[in-house]
Write an enzyme that holds these catalytic residues in place. Structure first.
Site, PDB file in Angstrom:
ATOM      1  N   SER A 116       0.800  -1.235   0.000  1.00 40.42           N
ATOM      2  CA  SER A 116       0.000   0.000   0.000  1.00 40.42           C
ATOM      3  C   SER A 116       0.826   1.276   0.000  1.00 40.42           C
ATOM      4  O   SER A 116       0.267   2.374  -0.106  1.00 40.42           O
ATOM      5  CB  SER A 116      -0.936   0.004   1.202  1.00 40.42           C
ATOM      6  OG  SER A 116      -1.868  -1.062   1.109  1.00 40.42           O
ATOM      7  N   CYS A 170      -7.769   1.885   1.892  1.00 44.72           N
ATOM      8  CA  CYS A 170      -8.854   1.059   1.348  1.00 44.72           C
ATOM      9  C   CYS A 170      -8.431   0.404   0.039  1.00 44.72           C
ATOM     10  O   CYS A 170      -8.188   1.083  -0.966  1.00 44.72           O
ATOM     11  CB  CYS A 170     -10.098   1.925   1.127  1.00 44.72           C
ATOM     12  SG  CYS A 170     -11.457   1.032   0.344  1.00 44.72           S
ATOM     13  N   HIS A 227     -15.191  -0.339   4.008  1.00 47.23           N
ATOM     14  CA  HIS A 227     -15.036   1.018   4.520  1.00 47.23           C
ATOM     15  C   HIS A 227     -16.233   1.911   4.169  1.00 47.23           C
ATOM     16  O   HIS A 227     -16.227   3.095   4.443  1.00 47.23           O
ATOM     17  CB  HIS A 227     -13.763   1.656   3.937  1.00 47.23           C
ATOM     18  CG  HIS A 227     -12.500   1.038   4.406  1.00 47.23           C
ATOM     19  ND1 HIS A 227     -11.889  -0.023   3.757  1.00 47.23           N
ATOM     20  CD2 HIS A 227     -11.714   1.319   5.478  1.00 47.23           C
ATOM     21  CE1 HIS A 227     -10.778  -0.361   4.385  1.00 47.23           C
ATOM     22  NE2 HIS A 227     -10.644   0.448   5.442  1.00 47.23           N
TER      23      HIS A 227
END
Length: 623
Positions: free
Chosen positions: A325, A383, A370
């Site tokens: 990420s 996310c 989310h």
């Protein structure tokens, strides 16, 4: 009877006269030939034999230069040349060799390895040449021999300069080390300039700046006798010592980053975004480079080579890991730059994403989802579904084209030998390497920094510094200047940089503010490393070591330690005036938020003067 006797005597006399005349003629002819040969040699071959005679009595001996020293940014000495003392025996000056060695052994420790090396070298050298019987004498051993030196004719202590690294394993992967020249290196170097030199840079800065550090060999003309013994020095051309090298590296920060990483396997890279200077470059575990300088023992080398922790492996520039990420801010910027999305546009996260017409579910790290998230919220909470959707809209071609501008998939050009390029997958790459077409699902995986996408810690640090600079890319460097010993001024290396044609000011503001909220927002994945003394912009990341099945659940307690996820974190600070960018990777550390982010915070605090991160501040959810 009398007449026959006289006749025989006359015949013998004639025969003797004939033989004498013939012999005289032959001798005369031989003398003429010799004189003609001498005349020929003297008149037409004089120059040839004159040179040959001179070569037999005059020899050219190389004088190796002293290698340049290496200093950190504060002037701390990182690579030095220390005198090394060896005990040498000149065979022809020793009456009883065995007795001499036995008596020497009573003063100085001489083991079987020393004897074996001595016997091997003795066979390779002339009797008047010195042969070492012991290497690396301690000062105490030198002093002990000096007291009894008068007892040992033909035995002397020889001193030479040997490379040494005072910081030991702290700088092994940064500096590399010098070692004996091997056959492949011998084929590529200037043999004239390395005459008399046994050592060459074997990695890191030592290899990358070999030409600067080595210097120029000198020569001396010596007169020798027929057996090769030196009688006197006729002419001397002194060597030019190697230039001293000055690094951006801050050895104090290097020490703190190493201690922060502790016993864990991984890497920490810190860069000054203002000039591309590498402030710290840590790869753990490390090794003692001094072991390699004069030749490491086979047992020590095998222990390093076969260790499961791979201490010889420079993870900072050669470790290729899925970035996870940590690349989401860059991909979000790509979405804005290409006009694929706007920053206010929301995406609904139910906990999984599926391509139209496909049943395969690409899961988010948060199983419950989310709900609807904006770009900033997607970065702050990391996310996955938002970035699956964004990557799908951009497509692999746009995604690859944009991310390559930040240096992913190519070497950064750092002056450390052995850097690898990582891998930024593309349609063309897959067709060329795997002979397969590109599938849409692979684009989604690239969108969260997984799959075939690989990056090195130095690439992540450089990309983070470029983000901090709002698109001003500066090639990372360890060395900023070199100086000839004795010179008043140093020669600075040029800065190599360019401006990315990416986004507008508003786009950069959106992404950088989102990275700041990763640390400052109550929902941020790195909220627990927030500092009250300066603002941090960062992004957590977790990269998979293996793929978890659709119906399986990742349970670290049931997975071997070396198969657990890697933990990553990138950051720069202060947000409004960036002075340091950091990339942290912890192998099998599982969560960037709880493992990698606190390490980065310690490095930032050390450099910016913040207060220490307390243990209670560690730990977080998500990446």
């Amino acid at each position: 009877m009398l007449e026959n006797s006289l006749e025989d005597r006359r015949r013998e006399q004639r025969l003797i006269r004939v033989r004498t005349l013939v012999s005289a003629v032959l001798v005369a002819l031989a003398l003429v030939l010799i004189l003609l040969r001498l005349l020929h040699l003297q008149s037409t071959r004089y120059e040839y034999f004159s040179v040959l005679s001179k070569d037999n009595r005059v020899k050219i001996q190389p004088v190796p230069p002293a290698r340049g020293l290496i200093f950190d940014t504060q002037g701390v000495l990182l690579a030095d040349n220390r005198p090394s003392f060896s005990l040498e025996i000149t065979i022809e000056k020793v009456e009883d060799l065995e007795r001499t060695i036995a008596e020497l052994a009573q003063l100085i420790a001489i083991d079987e390895k020393d004897r074996a090396r001595f016997e091997r070298l003795k066979r390779q050298r002339m009797r008047f040449q010195a042969v070492p019987i012991r290497l690396n004498l301690t000062p105490a051993e030198v002093a002990r021999f000096a007291v009894d030196r008068h007892r040992f004719s033909g035995v002397n202590v020889h001193a030479e300069l040997i490379r040494t690294y005072p910081k030991n394993d702290l700088t092994a992967h940064v500096l590399g080390y010098v070692g004996r020249i091997n056959e492949s290196e011998l084929a590529s170097i200037d043999k004239g300039n390395y005459a008399g030199t046994n050592f060459i840079g074997k990695g890191g800065v030592e290899k990358a700046h070999e030409e600067v550090l080595h210097g120029q060999v000198g020569y001396q003309q010596v007169e020798v006798n027929a057996r090769g013994r030196i009688l006197r020095t006729l002419e001397n051309t002194p060597p030019e010592p190697g230039q001293d090298l000055y690094l951006y590296l801050d050895i104090a920060l290097q020490q703190i980053a190493t201690e922060a990483l502790g016993e864990r396997r991984g890497s920490v890279v810190a860069i000054d975004p203002r000039n591309g200077g590498v402030l710290a470059l840590v790869s753990q575990p490390s090794f003692n480079p001094n072991l390699f300088v004069e030749g490491i023992s086979q047992s020590d080398y095998n222990a390093l080579l076969h260790s499961p922790d791979k201490p010889l492996y420079n993870r900072a520039v050669r470790g290729q890991y899925p970035p996870g990420s940590t690349v989401k801010p860059f991909i979000a910027l790509g979405g804005l730059t290409t006009g694929t999305v706007n920053s206010k546009q929301g995406t609904y996260c139910s906990g999984a994403f599926s391509l139209p017409g496909h049943s395969h579910r690409f899961r988010c790290w948060r199983r419950k989802g989310h709900r609807t998230v904006s770009m900033q919220a997607a970065i702050v909470q990391s996310c996955d579904v938002y970035f699956y959707s964004l990557a799908n809209q951009m497509g692999i071609d746009k995604l690859h084209g944009f991310m390559s501008q930040f240096g992913f998939g190519t070497r950064t050009g750092i002056d450390v030998a052995g850097e690898l390029p990582g891998l930024l997958p593309s349609r063309e790459w897959k067709k060329r390497v795997r002979k397969q077409p590109w599938y849409p699902g692979e684009t989604l995986i690239v969108g969260i920094g997984q799959g075939a996408f690989l990056a090195t810690p130095i690439q992540l640090a450089v990309a983070t510094a470029t983000m901090a600079n709002r698109g001003h890319f500066i090639q990372p460097r360890l060395a900023y200047a070199s100086r000839i010993p004795g010179a008043e001024t140093a020669r600075r290396f040029p800065e190599i940089s360019h401006q990315l044609d990416v986004g507008d000011r508003h786009d950069w503001d959106v992404i950088i503010d989102a990275m700041a909220q990763v640390v400052e927002s109550p929902q941020g994945t790195a909220k627990r490393i927030r500092s009250s003394q300066y603002r941090i912009a960062g992004k957590t990341g977790t990269s998979q070591v293996f793929t978890v099945g659709q119906k399986d659940t990742y349970d670290a307690s049931k997975i071997p330690e070396r198969m657990r996820d890697h933990a990553l974190f990138i950051a720069f600070a202060p947000v409004d005036d960036p002075r340091i960018a950091v990339a942290v990777l912890v192998e099998n550390g599982e969560h960037g938020s709880s493992t990698a982010a606190p390490i980065a915070r310690q490095v930032l605090d050390a450099y910016l003067g913040g207060s220490r991160l307390t243990a209670s501040m560690g730990g977080a959810h998500g990446d």
